[in-house]
Design a protein around this motif. Structure first.
Motif, PDB file in Angstrom:
ATOM      1  N   ASP A  78      -0.646   5.896   3.778  1.00 13.58           N
ATOM      2  CA  ASP A  78       0.125   5.138   2.788  1.00 13.58           C
ATOM      3  C   ASP A  78       1.578   5.616   2.675  1.00 13.58           C
ATOM      4  O   ASP A  78       2.314   5.227   1.769  1.00 13.58           O
ATOM      5  N   THR A  79       1.949   6.500   3.593  1.00 17.04           N
ATOM      6  CA  THR A  79       3.354   6.948   3.605  1.00 17.04           C
ATOM      7  C   THR A  79       4.136   6.055   4.562  1.00 17.04           C
ATOM      8  O   THR A  79       3.697   5.818   5.690  1.00 17.04           O
ATOM      9  N   LEU A  80       5.277   5.577   4.093  1.00 22.09           N
ATOM     10  CA  LEU A  80       6.166   4.834   4.992  1.00 22.09           C
ATOM     11  C   LEU A  80       7.277   5.782   5.431  1.00 22.09           C
ATOM     12  O   LEU A  80       7.993   6.333   4.588  1.00 22.09           O
ATOM     13  N   VAL A  81       7.390   5.988   6.736  1.00 17.70           N
ATOM     14  CA  VAL A  81       8.476   6.824   7.252  1.00 17.70           C
ATOM     15  C   VAL A  81       9.520   5.890   7.860  1.00 17.70           C
ATOM     16  O   VAL A  81       9.200   5.100   8.760  1.00 17.70           O
ATOM     17  N   VAL A  82      10.731   5.960   7.336  1.00 17.79           N
ATOM     18  CA  VAL A  82      11.813   5.139   7.875  1.00 17.79           C
ATOM     19  C   VAL A  82      12.662   6.053   8.762  1.00 17.79           C
ATOM     20  O   VAL A  82      13.232   7.030   8.283  1.00 17.79           O
ATOM     21  N   ALA A  83      12.665   5.759  10.056  1.00 24.75           N
ATOM     22  CA  ALA A  83      13.410   6.596  11.005  1.00 24.75           C
ATOM     23  C   ALA A  83      14.677   5.853  11.387  1.00 24.75           C
ATOM     24  O   ALA A  83      14.612   4.766  11.965  1.00 24.75           O
ATOM     25  N   ILE A  84      15.832   6.434  11.045  1.00 23.53           N
ATOM     26  CA  ILE A  84      17.099   5.725  11.294  1.00 23.53           C
ATOM     27  C   ILE A  84      17.816   6.364  12.477  1.00 23.53           C
ATOM     28  O   ILE A  84      18.027   7.586  12.486  1.00 23.53           O
ATOM     29  N   SER A  85      18.180   5.553  13.435  1.00 24.70           N
ATOM     30  CA  SER A  85      18.912   6.081  14.583  1.00 24.70           C
ATOM     31  C   SER A  85      19.726   4.977  15.238  1.00 24.70           C
ATOM     32  O   SER A  85      19.160   3.968  15.670  1.00 24.70           O
ATOM     33  N   GLN A  86      21.023   5.166  15.326  1.00 24.46           N
ATOM     34  CA  GLN A  86      21.872   4.184  16.002  1.00 24.46           C
ATOM     35  C   GLN A  86      21.427   4.030  17.444  1.00 24.46           C
ATOM     36  O   GLN A  86      21.169   2.924  17.902  1.00 24.46           O
ATOM     37  N   ASP A 103       0.806  -1.226   0.000  1.00 24.49           N
ATOM     38  CA  ASP A 103       0.000   0.000   0.000  1.00 24.49           C
ATOM     39  C   ASP A 103       0.839   1.278   0.000  1.00 24.49           C
ATOM     40  O   ASP A 103       0.309   2.369  -0.224  1.00 24.49           O
ATOM     41  N   VAL A 104       2.100   1.153   0.302  1.00 20.92           N
ATOM     42  CA  VAL A 104       2.945   2.353   0.416  1.00 20.92           C
ATOM     43  C   VAL A 104       2.991   3.078  -0.927  1.00 20.92           C
ATOM     44  O   VAL A 104       3.161   2.457  -1.977  1.00 20.92           O
ATOM     45  N   ASP A 105       2.784   4.420  -0.887  1.00 20.46           N
ATOM     46  CA  ASP A 105       2.928   5.145  -2.156  1.00 20.46           C
ATOM     47  C   ASP A 105       4.022   6.213  -2.091  1.00 20.46           C
ATOM     48  O   ASP A 105       4.283   6.900  -3.067  1.00 20.46           O
ATOM     49  N   LYS A 106       4.665   6.327  -0.932  1.00 19.14           N
ATOM     50  CA  LYS A 106       5.742   7.315  -0.807  1.00 19.14           C
ATOM     51  C   LYS A 106       6.586   6.946   0.416  1.00 19.14           C
ATOM     52  O   LYS A 106       6.056   6.460   1.414  1.00 19.14           O
ATOM     53  N   VAL A 107       7.879   7.180   0.328  1.00 13.52           N
ATOM     54  CA  VAL A 107       8.741   6.864   1.467  1.00 13.52           C
ATOM     55  C   VAL A 107       9.458   8.139   1.911  1.00 13.52           C
ATOM     56  O   VAL A 107       9.962   8.897   1.078  1.00 13.52           O
ATOM     57  N   ARG A 131      10.580   2.038  -7.593  1.00 16.01           N
ATOM     58  CA  ARG A 131       9.895   3.091  -8.351  1.00 16.01           C
ATOM     59  C   ARG A 131       8.979   3.916  -7.449  1.00 16.01           C
ATOM     60  O   ARG A 131       8.044   4.563  -7.933  1.00 16.01           O
ATOM     61  N   LEU A 132       9.226   3.896  -6.152  1.00 17.40           N
ATOM     62  CA  LEU A 132       8.478   4.760  -5.232  1.00 17.40           C
ATOM     63  C   LEU A 132       9.268   6.047  -5.030  1.00 17.40           C
ATOM     64  O   LEU A 132      10.504   5.999  -4.962  1.00 17.40           O
ATOM     65  N   PRO A 133       8.586   7.186  -4.901  1.00 12.13           N
ATOM     66  CA  PRO A 133       9.344   8.399  -4.568  1.00 12.13           C
ATOM     67  C   PRO A 133       9.875   8.317  -3.121  1.00 12.13           C
ATOM     68  O   PRO A 133       9.146   7.918  -2.217  1.00 12.13           O
ATOM     69  N   VAL A 134      11.134   8.653  -2.949  1.00 11.56           N
ATOM     70  CA  VAL A 134      11.736   8.617  -1.610  1.00 11.56           C
ATOM     71  C   VAL A 134      12.294   9.999  -1.292  1.00 11.56           C
ATOM     72  O   VAL A 134      13.065  10.560  -2.072  1.00 11.56           O
ATOM     73  N   GLU A 135      11.883  10.556  -0.170  1.00 10.75           N
ATOM     74  CA  GLU A 135      12.477  11.815   0.277  1.00 10.75           C
ATOM     75  C   GLU A 135      13.297  11.524   1.513  1.00 10.75           C
ATOM     76  O   GLU A 135      12.829  10.820   2.414  1.00 10.75           O
ATOM     77  N   CYS A 136      14.492  12.072   1.559  1.00 15.12           N
ATOM     78  CA  CYS A 136      15.314  11.866   2.746  1.00 15.12           C
ATOM     79  C   CYS A 136      15.478  13.213   3.411  1.00 15.12           C
ATOM     80  O   CYS A 136      15.864  14.195   2.776  1.00 15.12           O
ATOM     81  N   GLU A 137      15.174  13.269   4.672  1.00 21.35           N
ATOM     82  CA  GLU A 137      15.113  14.578   5.314  1.00 21.35           C
ATOM     83  C   GLU A 137      15.750  14.562   6.702  1.00 21.35           C
ATOM     84  O   GLU A 137      15.637  13.592   7.441  1.00 21.35           O
ATOM     85  N   LEU A 138      16.374  15.676   7.047  1.00 18.82           N
ATOM     86  CA  LEU A 138      16.916  15.818   8.395  1.00 18.82           C
ATOM     87  C   LEU A 138      15.744  15.848   9.364  1.00 18.82           C
ATOM     88  O   LEU A 138      14.779  16.608   9.175  1.00 18.82           O
ATOM     89  N   ALA A 139      15.820  15.038  10.407  1.00 26.55           N
ATOM     90  CA  ALA A 139      14.691  14.926  11.337  1.00 26.55           C
ATOM     91  C   ALA A 139      14.343  16.281  11.945  1.00 26.55           C
ATOM     92  O   ALA A 139      13.174  16.595  12.176  1.00 26.55           O
ATOM     93  N   SER A 140      15.352  17.105  12.181  1.00 30.36           N
ATOM     94  CA  SER A 140      15.102  18.389  12.836  1.00 30.36           C
ATOM     95  C   SER A 140      14.350  19.363  11.934  1.00 30.36           C
ATOM     96  O   SER A 140      13.776  20.347  12.401  1.00 30.36           O
ATOM     97  N   GLU A 141      14.361  19.136  10.639  1.00 27.82           N
ATOM     98  CA  GLU A 141      13.629  19.996   9.697  1.00 27.82           C
ATOM     99  C   GLU A 141      12.241  19.423   9.388  1.00 27.82           C
ATOM    100  O   GLU A 141      11.277  20.161   9.186  1.00 27.82           O
ATOM    101  N   PHE A 142      12.180  18.123   9.353  1.00 28.08           N
ATOM    102  CA  PHE A 142      11.002  17.403   8.887  1.00 28.08           C
ATOM    103  C   PHE A 142       9.702  17.885   9.547  1.00 28.08           C
ATOM    104  O   PHE A 142       8.752  18.287   8.897  1.00 28.08           O
ATOM    105  N   ARG A 143       9.685  17.881  10.870  1.00 27.91           N
ATOM    106  CA  ARG A 143       8.396  18.119  11.520  1.00 27.91           C
ATOM    107  C   ARG A 143       7.994  19.586  11.542  1.00 27.91           C
ATOM    108  O   ARG A 143       6.862  19.919  11.860  1.00 27.91           O
ATOM    109  N   TYR A 144       8.919  20.463  11.227  1.00 26.74           N
ATOM    110  CA  TYR A 144       8.568  21.885  11.276  1.00 26.74           C
ATOM    111  C   TYR A 144       8.139  22.434   9.924  1.00 26.74           C
ATOM    112  O   TYR A 144       7.979  23.622   9.752  1.00 26.74           O
TER     113      TYR A 144
END
Ligand code: F6R
Length: 611
Positions: A339-347, A290-294, A318-331
């Motif tokens: 249908d958006t998949l958010v991949v949150a990466i954190s060691q 169901d994901v249409d954007k990452v 073939r899905l659009p993927v946006e990669c964003e700094l977490a500190s900018e994303f929510r503001y």
């Protein structure tokens, strides 16, 4: 750690655990055999200090005896709580086991034990080993451990004791470290020599698929079938502080060298019966379809791993993927829905910026998949699903092995999406996975550049600034190379997309300015390669000192390279895994030449829990 000998085992084991604590601090535990058929266990979640406080509280009288073992845990299966702490016991309470590694077939073993009416007391894969040994034990602990080891899949070091055989400790090893320390009237077992070198420098390294029995008088090694094996003794000549760092001057270099193992552990178990398997994550195939954007959200080095992933995930799915700094994303009010998949990466899994981005995404009903190296941390707890990188604990503040493990895990997510959505045929997914599987060996080869890079670092240590250029997946590698240099060597560094150079940054080029260029493969995307060659000649013509990271055998680049660092040839999307290695070493060694503390750079913390 295991011990049997003339000293009180508890003291020796606790001392050893103090030296090994850097390997994991989710929990600690000890088991001691009193020699009269008693086996006492104490364990506690959190750091070793918590276990010591618990021992002070309950008293140490029940833990006397000359045979014992202990463990500090870096959680993989099961949250870091008391009941998941090692040692684990069988139902009779007479057998105790500590385990390091991942037992891949544990779900099957667990089901088998439960069908036999055995109630497991923890969520760990490790506990299954205690019950399996117990089920077949008939008076010979070593034989039982050998039989069980043959049934286990994955990576493990097991250390096992039985109250009926109080003068020995048995251990088994496959793909996880284990060394024996041979003293006078005492013998030790440990994940590394740091645990026992204050007592003895005579050590023996165990090989793959071997079982060792230690008694106070020595040791005996066999393979998993009981055939005797000649193990190779060696003398440890490191001092204690070097031993903790695997013989290196600082943890970061040890962690850089651990990257092949970290990658292999991260990939282990994720491809079975011709399919990518992401069993820890709780997203069904339908959710993935169901994901249409990452969106990938992360900070610092984790963000750079996301930038690398964007190229692969878009290409495969073939899905659009946006990669964003977490500190900018929510503001900035990103467009999110279910249908958006958010991949949150954190060691660390605790970074406040990333955590707030996760919360924001979930409020907007997006599905959140965390990629994390720390079991049970806040970000995975608040996400819909989690995939763990199994890089092991990272002590150096600068991320290295977790960066490579994050890239590999992002790729697994991309392949799982492609598989579920049918944008790649099963044989294509399999081929991509097998290429990924070949990467630990390629990274090992890339580590062959350490000596050369160290010399170069010495030459560059007085530079005022260093620039980094790359294209395609080499661009995030350039950003990461610059970040490492800034944070460790406190030197001005910037990473650029090479094509952007002519739009401004080329004005920075002056005589002898070092510029690191991350070259793509001439065989992969030939057009990228020739564009980058033009970029290098432009900066060389303006006097820059060029340091070129290129695929071995790429002769076309030689005339443009004042310093050429050759890394193995790998497919384009996998190049960041090899080309990052010399850049990590460069930053660390420039920092060292400048006299800085590589593992603890100023103003930085390993986990940033404020926004
Ligand atoms: C750089 C570094 C940091 C972290 C960043 C995110 O070497 O370590 O940039 O990558 O603070 O940390 P995690 O991954 O814990 O969210």
């Amino acid at each position: 750690m295991g011990y049997t000998g003339h000293r009180p085992a508890l003291d020796v084991v606790l001392d050893g655990l103090r030296r090994l604590e850097y390997r994991g601090y989710d929990s600690a535990g000890v088991a001691v055999l009193d020699g009269d058929g008693g086996l006492a266990v104490e364990r506690k979640a959190g750091r070793l200090a918590n276990l010591e406080a618990r021992l002070d509280e309950v008293g140490r009288d029940s833990l006397t005896g000359g045979t014992g073992m202990g463990h500090t845990r870096w959680a993989t299966h099961g949250a870091p709580v008391d009941r998941n702490s090692h040692p684990h016991r069988d139902t009779t309470g007479r057998i105790a086991v500590v385990h390091n590694g991942i037992i891949e077939n544990f779900a099957q073993l667990r089901a088998e034990l439960e069908a036999d009416g055995i109630e497991l007391a923890s969520d760990t894969d490790s506990e299954t080993a205690a019950h399996l040994v117990s089920r077949i034990y008939d008076g010979d602990l070593a034989a039982a451990v050998r039989t069980v080891s043959r049934r286990l899949e994955g990576a493990f070091t097991l250390v096992v004791t039985h109250a009926d055989e109080p003068d020995k400790v048995v251990a088994a090893r496959r793909s996880s470290p284990l060394v024996v320390g041979v003293g006078e009237g005492e013998t030790f077992l440990a994940s590394d020599v740091a645990a026992f070198i204050e007592h003895t420098r005579n050590a023996v390294e165990l090989g793959q698929d071997q079982v060792v029995v230690i008694t106070k008088d020595g040791y005996e090694v066999t393979d998993f079938h009981g055939e005797p094996v000649q193990a190779k003794p060696f003398e440890v000549n490191w001092d204690l502080s070097a031993a903790e760092k695997g013989g290196h001057d600082y943890f970061m270099l040890k962690e850089i060298e651990e990257q092949p193992e970290a990658l292999a552990n991260t990939l282990r178990g994720h491809f079975t019966d011709g399919r990518i398997v992401l069993d820890e994550q709780r997203l069904a195939d339908q959710d993935l379809r169901d994901v249409d954007k990452v969106f990938v959200v992360a900070c610092g080095t984790a963000y750079h791993s996301g930038l690398v992933a964007k190229y692969a995930i878009e290409h495969w799915t073939r899905l659009p993927v946006e990669c964003e700094l977490a500190s900018e994303f929510r503001y900035r009010d990103p467009v999110l829905d279910r249908d958006t998949l958010v991949v949150a990466i954190s060691q660390s899994g605790e970074t406040a910026d990333t955590l707030e981005a996760v919360r924001h995404a979930r409020e907007q009903k997006a599905r959140v998949l965390a990629i994390c190296n720390t079991n049970g941390a806040q970000i995975p707890r608040e996400s819909d699903a989690v995939l763990y990188t199994h890089a092991g604990p990272e002590i150096g503040v600068a991320a290295t092995k977790t960066f490579l493990a994050q890239i590999a895990t992002n790729y697994l997510v991309g392949l799982a999406l492609a598989q579920a959505r049918g944008t790649k045929y099963p044989d294509e997914v399999a081929r991509e996975f097998h290429e990924l599987e070949a990467m630990p060996a390629a990274v090992q080869q890339a580590l062959g550049t350490v000596g050369q890079v160290r010399e170069l670092a010495h030459e560059l240590s007085d530079s005022k600034a260093i620039l980094f250029l790359g294209r395609h997946v080499g661009f995030p590698v350039a950003l990461e190379g610059a970040l490492k240099l800034k944070e460790l060597a406190y030197m001005h560094a910037e990473g650029f997309a090479a094509g952007e150079l002519k739009h401004g940054p080329i004005a920075l080029i002056e005589d002898q300015l070092p510029v690191v260029v991350v070259m793509p493969s001439p065989k992969g995307r030939a057009v990228l390669h020739s564009k980058l060659l033009s970029n290098i000649s432009e900066i060389q013509a303006r006097g820059a000192r060029t340091i070129v990271i290129a695929e071995e055998g790429d002769d076309t680049v030689k005339p443009f390279a004042d310093h050429l660092i050759e890394v193995p040839a790998v497919p384009t999307l996998l190049q960041p895994l090899v080309s990052s290695v010399p850049l990590q070493v460069l930053a660390a060694e420039i920092a060292r030449s400048r006299g800085y503390d590589v593992d603890k750079p100023r103003n930085l913390a390993k986990s940033v829990t404020v926004e």
